[in-house]
Each structure stands twice: as structure tokens, then as C-alpha cells.
Design a protein around this motif. Structure first.
Motif, PDB file in Angstrom:
ATOM      1  N   ILE A 277     -14.414 -10.394 -15.991  1.00  0.00           N
ATOM      2  CA  ILE A 277     -15.021 -10.354 -17.341  1.00  0.00           C
ATOM      3  C   ILE A 277     -14.054  -9.711 -18.338  1.00  0.00           C
ATOM      4  O   ILE A 277     -14.018 -10.058 -19.498  1.00  0.00           O
ATOM      5  N   PHE A 278     -13.231  -8.805 -17.873  1.00  0.00           N
ATOM      6  CA  PHE A 278     -12.186  -8.159 -18.678  1.00  0.00           C
ATOM      7  C   PHE A 278     -12.763  -7.498 -19.923  1.00  0.00           C
ATOM      8  O   PHE A 278     -12.353  -7.742 -21.059  1.00  0.00           O
ATOM      9  N   GLY A 279     -13.726  -6.629 -19.684  1.00  0.00           N
ATOM     10  CA  GLY A 279     -14.365  -5.850 -20.737  1.00  0.00           C
ATOM     11  C   GLY A 279     -15.103  -4.709 -20.059  1.00  0.00           C
ATOM     12  O   GLY A 279     -15.059  -4.571 -18.831  1.00  0.00           O
ATOM     13  N   PRO A 280     -15.819  -3.880 -20.838  1.00  0.00           N
ATOM     14  CA  PRO A 280     -16.467  -2.697 -20.261  1.00  0.00           C
ATOM     15  C   PRO A 280     -17.800  -3.025 -19.580  1.00  0.00           C
ATOM     16  O   PRO A 280     -18.834  -2.466 -19.930  1.00  0.00           O
ATOM     17  N   VAL A 281     -17.758  -3.962 -18.655  1.00  0.00           N
ATOM     18  CA  VAL A 281     -18.969  -4.427 -17.972  1.00  0.00           C
ATOM     19  C   VAL A 281     -18.809  -4.161 -16.477  1.00  0.00           C
ATOM     20  O   VAL A 281     -17.843  -4.632 -15.865  1.00  0.00           O
ATOM     21  N   VAL A 282     -19.743  -3.415 -15.908  1.00  0.00           N
ATOM     22  CA  VAL A 282     -19.617  -2.992 -14.511  1.00  0.00           C
ATOM     23  C   VAL A 282     -20.809  -3.526 -13.715  1.00  0.00           C
ATOM     24  O   VAL A 282     -21.955  -3.434 -14.166  1.00  0.00           O
ATOM     25  N   VAL A 283     -20.527  -4.070 -12.541  1.00  0.00           N
ATOM     26  CA  VAL A 283     -21.614  -4.529 -11.667  1.00  0.00           C
ATOM     27  C   VAL A 283     -21.702  -3.581 -10.467  1.00  0.00           C
ATOM     28  O   VAL A 283     -20.670  -3.179  -9.922  1.00  0.00           O
ATOM     29  N   ILE A 284     -22.918  -3.199 -10.093  1.00  0.00           N
ATOM     30  CA  ILE A 284     -23.082  -2.295  -8.939  1.00  0.00           C
ATOM     31  C   ILE A 284     -23.807  -3.051  -7.820  1.00  0.00           C
ATOM     32  O   ILE A 284     -24.866  -3.662  -8.041  1.00  0.00           O
ATOM     33  N   LEU A 285     -23.177  -3.042  -6.645  1.00  0.00           N
ATOM     34  CA  LEU A 285     -23.736  -3.730  -5.479  1.00  0.00           C
ATOM     35  C   LEU A 285     -24.049  -2.693  -4.400  1.00  0.00           C
ATOM     36  O   LEU A 285     -23.506  -1.581  -4.413  1.00  0.00           O
ATOM     37  N   LYS A 286     -24.881  -3.126  -3.442  1.00  0.00           N
ATOM     38  CA  LYS A 286     -25.199  -2.233  -2.311  1.00  0.00           C
ATOM     39  C   LYS A 286     -24.665  -2.845  -1.026  1.00  0.00           C
ATOM     40  O   LYS A 286     -24.745  -4.067  -0.829  1.00  0.00           O
ATOM     41  N   ALA A 287     -24.103  -1.987  -0.141  1.00  0.00           N
ATOM     42  CA  ALA A 287     -23.696  -2.452   1.193  1.00  0.00           C
ATOM     43  C   ALA A 287     -24.344  -1.527   2.215  1.00  0.00           C
ATOM     44  O   ALA A 287     -24.511  -0.325   1.958  1.00  0.00           O
ATOM     45  N   ALA A 288     -24.695  -2.098   3.367  1.00  0.00           N
ATOM     46  CA  ALA A 288     -25.349  -1.281   4.399  1.00  0.00           C
ATOM     47  C   ALA A 288     -24.352  -0.314   5.027  1.00  0.00           C
ATOM     48  O   ALA A 288     -24.697   0.818   5.377  1.00  0.00           O
ATOM     49  N   ASP A 289     -23.108  -0.762   5.184  1.00  0.00           N
ATOM     50  CA  ASP A 289     -22.100   0.071   5.854  1.00  0.00           C
ATOM     51  C   ASP A 289     -20.700  -0.339   5.404  1.00  0.00           C
ATOM     52  O   ASP A 289     -20.551  -1.249   4.574  1.00  0.00           O
ATOM     53  N   LEU A 290     -19.701   0.321   5.979  1.00  0.00           N
ATOM     54  CA  LEU A 290     -18.313   0.036   5.575  1.00  0.00           C
ATOM     55  C   LEU A 290     -17.934  -1.419   5.850  1.00  0.00           C
ATOM     56  O   LEU A 290     -17.260  -2.058   5.048  1.00  0.00           O
ATOM     57  N   ASP A 291     -18.386  -1.962   6.993  1.00  0.00           N
ATOM     58  CA  ASP A 291     -18.062  -3.359   7.321  1.00  0.00           C
ATOM     59  C   ASP A 291     -18.520  -4.294   6.200  1.00  0.00           C
ATOM     60  O   ASP A 291     -17.790  -5.197   5.787  1.00  0.00           O
ATOM     61  N   GLU A 292     -19.750  -4.064   5.738  1.00  0.00           N
ATOM     62  CA  GLU A 292     -20.277  -4.959   4.697  1.00  0.00           C
ATOM     63  C   GLU A 292     -19.511  -4.759   3.380  1.00  0.00           C
ATOM     64  O   GLU A 292     -19.229  -5.724   2.658  1.00  0.00           O
ATOM     65  N   ALA A 293     -19.151  -3.514   3.075  1.00  0.00           N
ATOM     66  CA  ALA A 293     -18.389  -3.256   1.844  1.00  0.00           C
ATOM     67  C   ALA A 293     -17.045  -3.980   1.890  1.00  0.00           C
ATOM     68  O   ALA A 293     -16.629  -4.626   0.915  1.00  0.00           O
ATOM     69  N   ILE A 294     -16.374  -3.890   3.033  1.00  0.00           N
ATOM     70  CA  ILE A 294     -15.061  -4.565   3.155  1.00  0.00           C
ATOM     71  C   ILE A 294     -15.249  -6.087   3.072  1.00  0.00           C
ATOM     72  O   ILE A 294     -14.461  -6.792   2.445  1.00  0.00           O
ATOM     73  N   LYS A 295     -16.334  -6.578   3.663  1.00  0.00           N
ATOM     74  CA  LYS A 295     -16.586  -8.033   3.616  1.00  0.00           C
ATOM     75  C   LYS A 295     -16.796  -8.505   2.171  1.00  0.00           C
ATOM     76  O   LYS A 295     -16.288  -9.558   1.769  1.00  0.00           O
ATOM     77  N   ILE A 296     -17.536  -7.706   1.384  1.00  0.00           N
ATOM     78  CA  ILE A 296     -17.761  -8.080  -0.024  1.00  0.00           C
ATOM     79  C   ILE A 296     -16.414  -8.245  -0.732  1.00  0.00           C
ATOM     80  O   ILE A 296     -16.175  -9.201  -1.461  1.00  0.00           O
ATOM     81  N   ILE A 297     -15.502  -7.320  -0.474  1.00  0.00           N
ATOM     82  CA  ILE A 297     -14.185  -7.369  -1.140  1.00  0.00           C
ATOM     83  C   ILE A 297     -13.357  -8.540  -0.597  1.00  0.00           C
ATOM     84  O   ILE A 297     -12.756  -9.300  -1.353  1.00  0.00           O
ATOM     85  N   ASN A 298     -13.371  -8.691   0.720  1.00  0.00           N
ATOM     86  CA  ASN A 298     -12.519  -9.725   1.306  1.00  0.00           C
ATOM     87  C   ASN A 298     -13.002 -11.141   1.001  1.00  0.00           C
ATOM     88  O   ASN A 298     -12.205 -12.079   0.982  1.00  0.00           O
ATOM     89  N   ASP A 299     -14.316 -11.291   0.755  1.00  0.00           N
ATOM     90  CA  ASP A 299     -14.836 -12.620   0.404  1.00  0.00           C
ATOM     91  C   ASP A 299     -14.530 -12.974  -1.049  1.00  0.00           C
ATOM     92  O   ASP A 299     -14.759 -14.102  -1.480  1.00  0.00           O
TER      93      ASP A 299
END
Ligand code: NAD
Length: 494
Positions: free
Chosen positions: A391-413
Motif C-alpha cells: 500500500i506504501f502509506g501509513p496503513v497497517v494490517v494486524i494478523l493473528k498466528a497460533a504459533d511461530l510456524d504459522e507466523a513464518i508460513k504467513i510470511i513465506n506465502d
């Protein structure tokens, strides 16, 4: 600097562009017109490339120890004029003055690193590859390079390449963003004073027509590009087809992962500067936060939104805020603001919760400025358009992950892989994040993991369409051709 039409810098002189078309340069805080930039044509590009080609034999055979003398002078001039450059930068780009000063400092540091070229450019030698035979690798300059840069770091990004290209003995044609070209125009006035032979450094102003002419020019040997992924892809394809060297750096969507043990008070302060500094227009700005576990997700949503509400929104040149690093200034243009507003609407339509809406912010005295206040979406699901898109502006999205594996998956996908950071005190989590996350630049309790000048800078996936990063040793490989010599001599008796 007056509000006139800028000139190109070709063959050691300031010259009018051949084309008569121009674009206005605007102060994004106030809407004031600061001057205009010529939309140069193929003829201007050809003149610059010809000058660079003619300068190449003399410059490439100048001893490296002498080439860097000019760069030492540039370091001094950048130091002496840091305030002047920063002010021009803020006027046309809109980041805070301390941010602009930090940017000029990084430009300067890259020049300092390039001053080490007599060591950095050294080749290798094996004495005795076979009986009486030695092998040697030479690192030689290549020819004329094009450097094409984006609007968000108008002083620094060209310096990821320029001092290295020059110190290694190449000649250069630079095209900076047409949205804020006055900053480098001023820097070019200092470059004019450092004693480079005419044609070694050239600058042609303009838009995509200049880029296309550079990419099509048969004399250009290589291109260093930084900008959006859409254009980075086009640049990469054109360079591959024309068999030019290419390093092509694109867009980003950088994630910050808060683990359950993260130190919330430190973390939130760190996240705020990462997400809103430069109005979210850094390629290393974070724009997606992942809270790991229900408790940390709830805490981060609450604390981050509360801190977002306190962010100072202002014209960064207002004397009342001039020393404040965390000032949320304008985004670069009306077009950019309209795009960001559309994306906020998209987020609402796709079902995310708009927890803080920055669309109706007003800054007294800056009614024509392109301001958007801090904007936060919660309940964001991976793959939503507001999560996928830069978006390249002051807009932030907040997501939830159950654990580190899911957080890394969100980034890697995710399609982009520029930077990502984890907040944790746990070495096991940090190590896994460092090794498993598919991003080029990783932070551990660091919100903007932008590498220093003597380390490489660059992402992965759609954030970098080449295997060569900016700065550091990588860029020296890019600007030099390895020549391998195998030699032997027969003795008198042979
Ligand atoms: P941009 O792609 O619009 O423009 C970059 C350069 O390409 C400019 O000089 C512009 O004149 C030229 N250009 C624009 N459209 C073109 C076209 N169709 N054909 C040929 N040339 C064209 O990018 P921008 O808006 O100036 O900069 C912001 C983008 O740059 C963001 O996506 C940001 O993430 C990215 N960026 C990336 C890095 C990184 O390290 N990966 C660093 C800084 C900025």
C-alpha cells in the motif's frame, strides 16, 4: 535553489534537455510548486551515454588510488552540506528532517565504503596451479552503467550503486525519480566540484521514456534499478533480452512478528517508527504485524492502536516539529493518496475491521497537502488484498498466528520477501526465524533491519529480481568483470 526547470548534467556541464515537456515538482505538504523537471528524450539519453562511453577508457585506466580521491572530496562535501540537502529533500519528499539527515548520512557512508576500493577490488592469485604455471583473477571495470532510482530515498538509493560504480572504474548515467529530482540535482552540484573528468558521471531527468531509452541503448552494459516490482520486472526482462547486467530491486510488504514473550512496551514504540516513519513509504517499512497467540494478538492490537492515535501528524518543516524523528508527514502525491484511500475502502469491503481510520485527517495550514493519518486494520486474514498489496502509506494490517510456524508460513506465502522482524527474548525462536523466513533482510528485535553500508542490501522473491544485492561485496561483483589469467614463462634452458 530557484523554482526553475532543472537541467541535465552531461559531459561535465549543465545542459537544457532537448525535449520541451516538463512536470511540476510539488511540495507534498503544502502543494506549493517548487520547480519543474524536464521530460528528457532519447536524444538526451544518447548524449549522456556517448559522453560516458568516451570517458570510459581514460577513467577505467586511471589508478584506483586516484579514482577514490574524488570520492573523498565528495564525502567532505556531503558532510558540509548535509543540512542543505536534507532540507531540499524534505521539501519535495515529505519525510521528517531527522529521517532526511539519516538518509544523507547513509549516502555518505556508502561513499566512504567505496573509498576502500583499492582493497575491495583486489583479485586473487594462485602461485603454482601446475608446474611453473600461475593463475590469477583480475577484477576489471565493465563500461557504462545506468542507475534508475525511486522517489522514497532520493539521496540514498543512487548511492547504493554510484560510488561503487565510479570507484571500480566505470562511468554512469543516472536517472532519479521525476517526483523529487531536486535533491540529487543539488548533490550533482557537489559532484561537479570533485574533479571527475567530464562524462564519468551524467544525470538525465525524466520519466519512463528515459528509462526505456537507457534500457534500449546498446552501449549501456548494466542497469541498477530500484522501484516498484511491476517496473523492476520489466527492467529485468528487457535487460535479459538485451544481455545487459541487471540488479533490479522491487516492492515489499514487511512483517513484524510479536511472540508471546515479546517486551511489549519496547516493541510497540519500535513498531510505530517502522510503520509510520516516512509515512510508511520506506521499502523496509513494516506494514503487517503478526501477533502470536490470542493474548499477544489482543495486547498488540490494543497497545499499537493506542500508540498510533498519539502519532504527530504535521508538515515536517514546521519549526515546531523539525527536530522530531517520528513525524508523520504527507505521502508523495495526490495520486498516491487516492490509491491508499482506495485500498482502505478495499479492506473494509473484504471484511477486515478498520480499527483506526486516517482518511479524514487535516493539518491546519496544509489543506493542499497529501496527508493520511495512521490507519490500522485488525482481523486481517492472510491473502486479503490489503495483506497482499504493497500500500506504501501509513496503513497497517494486524494478523493473528497460533504459533511461530504459522507466523513464518504467513510470511513465506507472501509474494514479497524484502524484510521481516521477530520480537522475542527466546534464542530458539529467533534462530528459527532467521533461518526459515524467506526474506532478504531479517531483524531480531529491530523494526527496520536495513543493513549498514558495508553489508549487502536486498530482498528475495518479488522484492529482488536478480541475484545481486546493493551495497557491500555483491555490488562490487556487479560492477567488475572477472578475467582469469593463466600464465607461464619458459626459462632460458627451456
Ligand atoms: P516506480 O517503480 O514507480 O519508479 C521507479 C523508477 O522507475 C523511477 O525513476 C520512474 O521514473 C521509473 N518508472 C516508473 N514507471 C516506469 C515504467 N513503466 N517503465 C520504466 N520506468 C518507469 O517506484 P516509486 O513509486 O518511485 O518508488 C516506490 C517503490 O520502490 C516501492 O515499491 C518501494 O518498495 C520500492 N523500493 C524498493 C527498494 C528496495 O530496496 N527493494 C528501495 C526503495 C524503494
Amino acid at each position: 535553489m530557484s523554482a526553475e526547470r532543472l537541467k541535465n548534467y552531461i559531459n561535465g556541464a549543465w545542459v537544457e534537455a532537448a525535449g520541451s515537456d516538463s512536470l511540476e515538482i510539488e511540495n507534498p505538504s503544502t502543494g506549493a510548486i517548487l520547480g519543474s523537471v524536464p521530460l528528457s528524450t532519447e536524444a538526451d539519453v544518447d548524449a549522456a551515454v556517448s559522453a560516458a562511453r568516451q570517458a570510459f577508457p581514460g577513467w577505467s585506466s586511471t589508478p584506483v588510488s586516484r579514482r577514490i580521491k574524488s570520492l573523498y572530496k565528495l564525502v567532505e562535501l556531503l558532510k558540509q552540506n548535509e543540512k542543505n540537502i536534507s532540507r531540499v529533500l524534505v521539501e519535495e519528499m515529505g519525510k521528517s528532517l531527522p529521517d532526511a539527515a539519516a538518509e544523507v548520512k547513509r549516502a555518505l557512508e556508502n561513499t566512504e565504503v567505496a573509498c576502500g576500493m583499492p582493497t575491495l577490488q583486489q583479485g586473487d592469485k594462485v602461485v603454482g596451479c601446475a608446474d611453473g604455471i600461475d593463475g590469477e583473477t583480475l577484477r576489471l571495470p565493465v563500461g557504462v552503467f545506468a542507475i534508475i532510482s525511486p522517489f522514497n530515498f532520493p539521496a540514498m538509493v543512487p548511492f547504493w550503486f554510484l560510488p561503487y560504480a565510479l570507484a571500480t572504474g566505470n562511468t554512469v548515467v543516472l536517472k532519479v525519480s521525476e517526483q523529487d529530482p531536486r535533491t540529487f540535482n543539488l548533490i550533482a552540484e557537489y559532484i561537479d566540484q570533485i574533479g571527475l573528468p567530464p562524462g564519468v558521471f551524467n544525470m538525465v531527468h525524466g520519466d519512463k521514456q528515459v528509462v526505456e531509452a537507457l534500457l534500449d541503448h546498446p552501449v549501456i552494459k548494466g542497469v541498477s534499478f530500484v522501484g516498484s516490482s511491476r517496473v523492476a520486472g520489466l527492467v529485468m526482462e528487457k535487460c535479459a533480452a538485451a544481455r545487459k547486467r541487471c540488479q533490479s530491486m522491487g516492492g515489499a510488504k514487511n512483517h513484524l512478528v510479536a511472540m508471546p514473550d515479546a517486551k511489549v512496551s519496547e516493541v510497540v514504540r519500535n513498531m510505530i517508527t517502522s510503520c509510520y516513519g516516512c509515512a510508511g513509504q520506506r521499502c523496509m517499512a513494516a506494514s503487517a504485524i503478526v501477533g502470536v497467540g490470542d493474548a499477544m494478538y489482543e495486547t498488540i492490537c490494543r497497545e499499537f492502536i493506542a500508540a498510533s492515535k498519539k502519532v504527530l501528524i504535521s508538515d515536517p518543516l514546521d519549526p515546531a516539529v523539525a527536530d522530531e524523528a517520528m513525524v508523520l508527514g504527507p505521502v508523495i502525491s495526490a495520486r498516491s493518496k487516492a490509491f491508499i484511500q482506495d485500498m482502505i475502502e478495499t479492506g473494509v469491503n473484504e471484511g477486515a475491521t478498520l480499527a483506526l481510520d486516517g482518511r479524514n485527517v487535516s493539518v491546519p495550514g496544509c489543506e493542499k497537502g497529501h496527508f493520511i493519518g495512521p490507519t490500522v486494520f485488525t482481523d486481517v486474514k492472510p491473502g486479503m488484498e490489503i495483506h497482499r498489496t504493497e500500500i506504501f502509506g501509513p496503513v497497517v494490517v494486524i494478523l493473528k498466528a497460533a504459533d511461530l510456524d504459522e507466523a513464518i508460513k504467513i510470511i513465506n506465502d507472501h509474494q514479497y520477501g524484502n524484510g521481516a522482524s521477530i520480537y522475542t527474548q527466546n534464542g530458539y525462536y529467533a534462530r528459527r526465524f532467521k533461518l526459515e523466513t524467506e526474506c532478504g533482510m531479517i531483524g531480531i528485535n529491530v523494526g527496520i533491519p536495513a543493513p549498514v553500508a558495508y553489508l549487502p542490501f536486498g530482498g528475495m522473491k518479488d522484492s529482488l529480481y536478480s541475484d545481486i544485492k546493493a551495497q557491500g561485496k555483491s555490488v562490487i561483483n556487479f560492477f567488475t568483470e572477472e578475467k582469469i589469467v593463466t600464465e607461464r614463462y619458459w626459462g632460458e634452458e627451456g
